[in-house]
Design a protein around this motif. Structure first.
Motif, PDB file in Angstrom:
ATOM      1  N   ASN A 132      25.482  45.784  48.171  1.00  0.00           N
ATOM      2  CA  ASN A 132      25.644  44.578  48.967  1.00  0.00           C
ATOM      3  C   ASN A 132      27.098  44.563  49.442  1.00  0.00           C
ATOM      4  O   ASN A 132      28.005  44.916  48.685  1.00  0.00           O
ATOM      5  CB  ASN A 132      25.373  43.325  48.135  1.00  0.00           C
ATOM      6  CG  ASN A 132      23.938  43.239  47.662  1.00  0.00           C
ATOM      7  OD1 ASN A 132      23.024  43.783  48.281  1.00  0.00           O
ATOM      8  ND2 ASN A 132      23.732  42.567  46.546  1.00  0.00           N
TER       9      ASN A 132
ATOM     10  N   TYR B 229      30.249  42.339  51.652  1.00  0.00           N
ATOM     11  CA  TYR B 229      30.676  40.982  51.968  1.00  0.00           C
ATOM     12  C   TYR B 229      31.987  41.008  52.745  1.00  0.00           C
ATOM     13  O   TYR B 229      32.856  41.835  52.482  1.00  0.00           O
ATOM     14  CB  TYR B 229      30.915  40.169  50.680  1.00  0.00           C
ATOM     15  CG  TYR B 229      29.775  40.199  49.697  1.00  0.00           C
ATOM     16  CD1 TYR B 229      29.639  41.258  48.814  1.00  0.00           C
ATOM     17  CD2 TYR B 229      28.830  39.177  49.668  1.00  0.00           C
ATOM     18  CE1 TYR B 229      28.583  41.298  47.901  1.00  0.00           C
ATOM     19  CE2 TYR B 229      27.772  39.204  48.758  1.00  0.00           C
ATOM     20  CZ  TYR B 229      27.661  40.276  47.882  1.00  0.00           C
ATOM     21  OH  TYR B 229      26.619  40.316  46.993  1.00  0.00           O
TER      22      TYR B 229
ATOM     23  N   LEU C 111      33.313  32.751  52.407  1.00  0.00           N
ATOM     24  CA  LEU C 111      32.399  33.844  52.720  1.00  0.00           C
ATOM     25  C   LEU C 111      32.018  33.779  54.195  1.00  0.00           C
ATOM     26  O   LEU C 111      31.545  32.746  54.679  1.00  0.00           O
ATOM     27  CB  LEU C 111      31.149  33.758  51.836  1.00  0.00           C
ATOM     28  CG  LEU C 111      30.070  34.817  52.072  1.00  0.00           C
ATOM     29  CD1 LEU C 111      30.593  36.215  51.754  1.00  0.00           C
ATOM     30  CD2 LEU C 111      28.827  34.506  51.255  1.00  0.00           C
TER      31      LEU C 111
ATOM     32  N   TYR D 202      27.474  38.561  54.792  1.00  0.00           N
ATOM     33  CA  TYR D 202      27.062  39.492  53.756  1.00  0.00           C
ATOM     34  C   TYR D 202      25.911  40.330  54.272  1.00  0.00           C
ATOM     35  O   TYR D 202      25.210  39.950  55.207  1.00  0.00           O
ATOM     36  CB  TYR D 202      26.717  38.796  52.443  1.00  0.00           C
ATOM     37  CG  TYR D 202      25.491  37.909  52.475  1.00  0.00           C
ATOM     38  CD1 TYR D 202      25.630  36.551  52.731  1.00  0.00           C
ATOM     39  CD2 TYR D 202      24.224  38.416  52.219  1.00  0.00           C
ATOM     40  CE1 TYR D 202      24.525  35.724  52.749  1.00  0.00           C
ATOM     41  CE2 TYR D 202      23.123  37.593  52.234  1.00  0.00           C
ATOM     42  CZ  TYR D 202      23.276  36.239  52.493  1.00  0.00           C
ATOM     43  OH  TYR D 202      22.181  35.417  52.507  1.00  0.00           O
TER      44      TYR D 202
ATOM     45  N   VAL E  44      22.758  43.129  52.855  1.00  0.00           N
ATOM     46  CA  VAL E  44      22.044  43.766  51.753  1.00  0.00           C
ATOM     47  C   VAL E  44      21.538  45.152  52.148  1.00  0.00           C
ATOM     48  O   VAL E  44      20.942  45.844  51.318  1.00  0.00           O
ATOM     49  CB  VAL E  44      20.890  42.887  51.241  1.00  0.00           C
ATOM     50  CG1 VAL E  44      21.424  41.560  50.716  1.00  0.00           C
ATOM     51  CG2 VAL E  44      19.857  42.657  52.331  1.00  0.00           C
TER      52      VAL E  44
ATOM     53  N   SER F  97      28.922  44.678  45.874  1.00  0.00           N
ATOM     54  CA  SER F  97      28.287  44.459  44.579  1.00  0.00           C
ATOM     55  C   SER F  97      27.003  45.284  44.541  1.00  0.00           C
ATOM     56  O   SER F  97      26.524  45.774  45.570  1.00  0.00           O
ATOM     57  CB  SER F  97      27.963  42.976  44.362  1.00  0.00           C
ATOM     58  OG  SER F  97      26.869  42.569  45.172  1.00  0.00           O
TER      59      SER F  97
ATOM     60  N   GLY G 263      22.898  45.610  43.782  1.00  0.00           N
ATOM     61  CA  GLY G 263      21.812  44.753  44.227  1.00  0.00           C
ATOM     62  C   GLY G 263      21.077  44.018  43.135  1.00  0.00           C
ATOM     63  O   GLY G 263      20.060  43.399  43.385  1.00  0.00           O
TER      64      GLY G 263
ATOM     65  N   PRO H  80      24.550  41.088  37.043  1.00  0.00           N
ATOM     66  CA  PRO H  80      25.045  39.726  37.234  1.00  0.00           C
ATOM     67  C   PRO H  80      25.868  39.518  38.502  1.00  0.00           C
ATOM     68  O   PRO H  80      26.484  38.479  38.651  1.00  0.00           O
ATOM     69  CB  PRO H  80      25.905  39.506  35.991  1.00  0.00           C
ATOM     70  CG  PRO H  80      26.454  40.843  35.676  1.00  0.00           C
ATOM     71  CD  PRO H  80      25.379  41.824  36.052  1.00  0.00           C
ATOM     72  N   TYR H  81      25.904  40.480  39.415  1.00  0.00           N
ATOM     73  CA  TYR H  81      26.453  40.266  40.749  1.00  0.00           C
ATOM     74  C   TYR H  81      27.968  40.161  40.828  1.00  0.00           C
ATOM     75  O   TYR H  81      28.489  39.600  41.786  1.00  0.00           O
ATOM     76  CB  TYR H  81      25.859  39.012  41.402  1.00  0.00           C
ATOM     77  CG  TYR H  81      24.359  39.049  41.550  1.00  0.00           C
ATOM     78  CD1 TYR H  81      23.571  38.098  40.928  1.00  0.00           C
ATOM     79  CD2 TYR H  81      23.747  40.036  42.308  1.00  0.00           C
ATOM     80  CE1 TYR H  81      22.198  38.120  41.064  1.00  0.00           C
ATOM     81  CE2 TYR H  81      22.366  40.064  42.442  1.00  0.00           C
ATOM     82  CZ  TYR H  81      21.606  39.101  41.821  1.00  0.00           C
ATOM     83  OH  TYR H  81      20.245  39.124  41.941  1.00  0.00           O
ATOM     84  N   GLU H  82      28.678  40.706  39.873  1.00  0.00           N
ATOM     85  CA  GLU H  82      30.120  40.696  40.075  1.00  0.00           C
ATOM     86  C   GLU H  82      30.453  41.516  41.307  1.00  0.00           C
ATOM     87  O   GLU H  82      29.796  42.511  41.608  1.00  0.00           O
ATOM     88  CB  GLU H  82      30.874  41.235  38.858  1.00  0.00           C
ATOM     89  CG  GLU H  82      30.682  42.714  38.577  1.00  0.00           C
ATOM     90  CD  GLU H  82      29.608  42.972  37.549  1.00  0.00           C
ATOM     91  OE1 GLU H  82      28.611  42.221  37.511  1.00  0.00           O
ATOM     92  OE2 GLU H  82      29.760  43.937  36.777  1.00  0.00           O
ATOM     93  N   GLN H  83      31.459  41.067  42.034  1.00  0.00           N
ATOM     94  CA  GLN H  83      31.870  41.743  43.250  1.00  0.00           C
ATOM     95  C   GLN H  83      33.215  42.414  43.038  1.00  0.00           C
ATOM     96  O   GLN H  83      34.050  41.935  42.279  1.00  0.00           O
ATOM     97  CB  GLN H  83      31.955  40.735  44.410  1.00  0.00           C
ATOM     98  CG  GLN H  83      30.606  40.157  44.788  1.00  0.00           C
ATOM     99  CD  GLN H  83      30.681  39.140  45.893  1.00  0.00           C
ATOM    100  OE1 GLN H  83      31.697  39.012  46.588  1.00  0.00           O
ATOM    101  NE2 GLN H  83      29.612  38.396  46.087  1.00  0.00           N
ATOM    102  N   TYR H  84      33.389  43.513  43.762  1.00  0.00           N
ATOM    103  CA  TYR H  84      34.620  44.291  43.676  1.00  0.00           C
ATOM    104  C   TYR H  84      35.271  44.278  45.058  1.00  0.00           C
ATOM    105  O   TYR H  84      34.631  44.605  46.053  1.00  0.00           O
ATOM    106  CB  TYR H  84      34.323  45.714  43.202  1.00  0.00           C
ATOM    107  CG  TYR H  84      33.712  45.715  41.826  1.00  0.00           C
ATOM    108  CD1 TYR H  84      32.325  45.703  41.658  1.00  0.00           C
ATOM    109  CD2 TYR H  84      34.510  45.679  40.686  1.00  0.00           C
ATOM    110  CE1 TYR H  84      31.763  45.673  40.390  1.00  0.00           C
ATOM    111  CE2 TYR H  84      33.955  45.644  39.415  1.00  0.00           C
ATOM    112  CZ  TYR H  84      32.578  45.631  39.276  1.00  0.00           C
ATOM    113  OH  TYR H  84      32.032  45.590  38.021  1.00  0.00           O
ATOM    114  N   PHE H  85      36.534  43.904  45.064  1.00  0.00           N
ATOM    115  CA  PHE H  85      37.215  43.607  46.312  1.00  0.00           C
ATOM    116  C   PHE H  85      38.116  44.745  46.773  1.00  0.00           C
ATOM    117  O   PHE H  85      38.716  45.455  45.956  1.00  0.00           O
ATOM    118  CB  PHE H  85      38.055  42.336  46.156  1.00  0.00           C
ATOM    119  CG  PHE H  85      37.230  41.083  46.126  1.00  0.00           C
ATOM    120  CD1 PHE H  85      36.578  40.687  44.978  1.00  0.00           C
ATOM    121  CD2 PHE H  85      37.100  40.306  47.270  1.00  0.00           C
ATOM    122  CE1 PHE H  85      35.804  39.547  44.952  1.00  0.00           C
ATOM    123  CE2 PHE H  85      36.333  39.156  47.261  1.00  0.00           C
ATOM    124  CZ  PHE H  85      35.678  38.770  46.106  1.00  0.00           C
ATOM    125  N   GLY H  86      38.233  44.846  48.093  1.00  0.00           N
ATOM    126  CA  GLY H  86      39.189  45.760  48.676  1.00  0.00           C
ATOM    127  C   GLY H  86      40.586  45.156  48.686  1.00  0.00           C
ATOM    128  O   GLY H  86      40.779  44.016  48.278  1.00  0.00           O
TER     129      GLY H  86
END
Lengths: 116, 113
Positions: free
Chosen positions: B32, B34, B46, B49, B51, B94, B96, B99-105
């Motif tokens: 996913n 964002y 946000l 996003y 998918v 993240s 699919g 628990p949907y933690e997101q990793y940022f640039g």
């Protein structure tokens, strides 16, 4: 609907003293909760996550957070602050797990200052 | 391991000019993706996003658009920038499933003059 409230917009501590950043959440189900840190002009870094396993979660850089369902809180703590901990911290809750997009709901952030 | 790249790191553009910000993810498949904007004093917003390839959802109506031409590439565009588009733009990924933690640039600092 899910929501997150960070109770302090700014926290100031002295180096070597404990850190407490407070977060309350609102959720109608068992949430996933996260803390992120952002240094100036940098991206967000995941500090730790709670996913309904142990209620005391240990993260990177000596931080930990405790999930308290009865108090709907997920406060972030560290026993001894370092100068490098000065940054903005975000408490985050995830959208319902039934959704596929995994959207996150961010608190407004707490800016942590560390005095020498 | 997974890494996420954004470029450019900083950008100064005049009002009315076009915009293209790029984000790529390495080391994972079918993430996913964002786009967020962080404006001074306004927290994290946000914007879009995705998918999957070609699947874009918009969270906020505005003069920005997003595209996902490849599995691990996410592009933020505008035909005509406004002053209010200034801010710090962050891309994140993240998996699919929870628990949907997101990793940022690392982000792109955009200043519209």
């Amino acid at each position: 609907a899910q929501s997150v409230t960070q109770l302090d917009s700014h926290v100031s501590v002295s180096e070597g003293t404990p850190v407490l950043l407070r977060c309350n959440y609102s959720s109608s189900y068992s949430p996933s909760l996260f803390w992120y840190v952002q240094h100036p002009n940098k991206g967000l870094q995941l500090l730790l996550k709670y996913t309904s396993a142990a209620t005391l979660v240990k993260g990177i850089n000596g931080f930990e957070a405790e999930f308290k369902k009865s108090e709907t809180s997920f406060h972030l703590t560290k026993p001894s602050a370092h100068m490098s901990d000065a940054a903005e911290y975000f408490c985050v809750v995830s959208d319902p797990p039934g959704g596929s997009q995994g959207n996150l709901i961010f608190g407004k952030g707490t800016k942590l200052s560390v005095k020498p | 391991s997974q890494t996420i790249h954004q470029w450019p790191a900083t950008l100064v553009q005049p009002v009315g000019s076009p915009l293209s910000l790029e984000c790529t993810v390495e080391g994972t498949s079918n993430p996913n993706l964002y786009w967020y904007r962080q404006a001074a004093g306004r927290g994290l917003q946000l914007l879009f996003y995705s998918v999957g390839i070609g699947q874009i959802s918009s969270e906020v109506p505005q003069n920005l658009s997003a595209s996902r031409p490849q599995d691990r590439q996410f592009i933020l565009s505008s035909k005509k920038l406004l002053l209010s588009d200034s801010g710090f733009y962050l891309c994140a990924w993240s998996l699919g499933q929870g628990p949907y933690e997101q990793y940022f640039g690392p982000g792109t600092r955009l200043t519209v003059t």
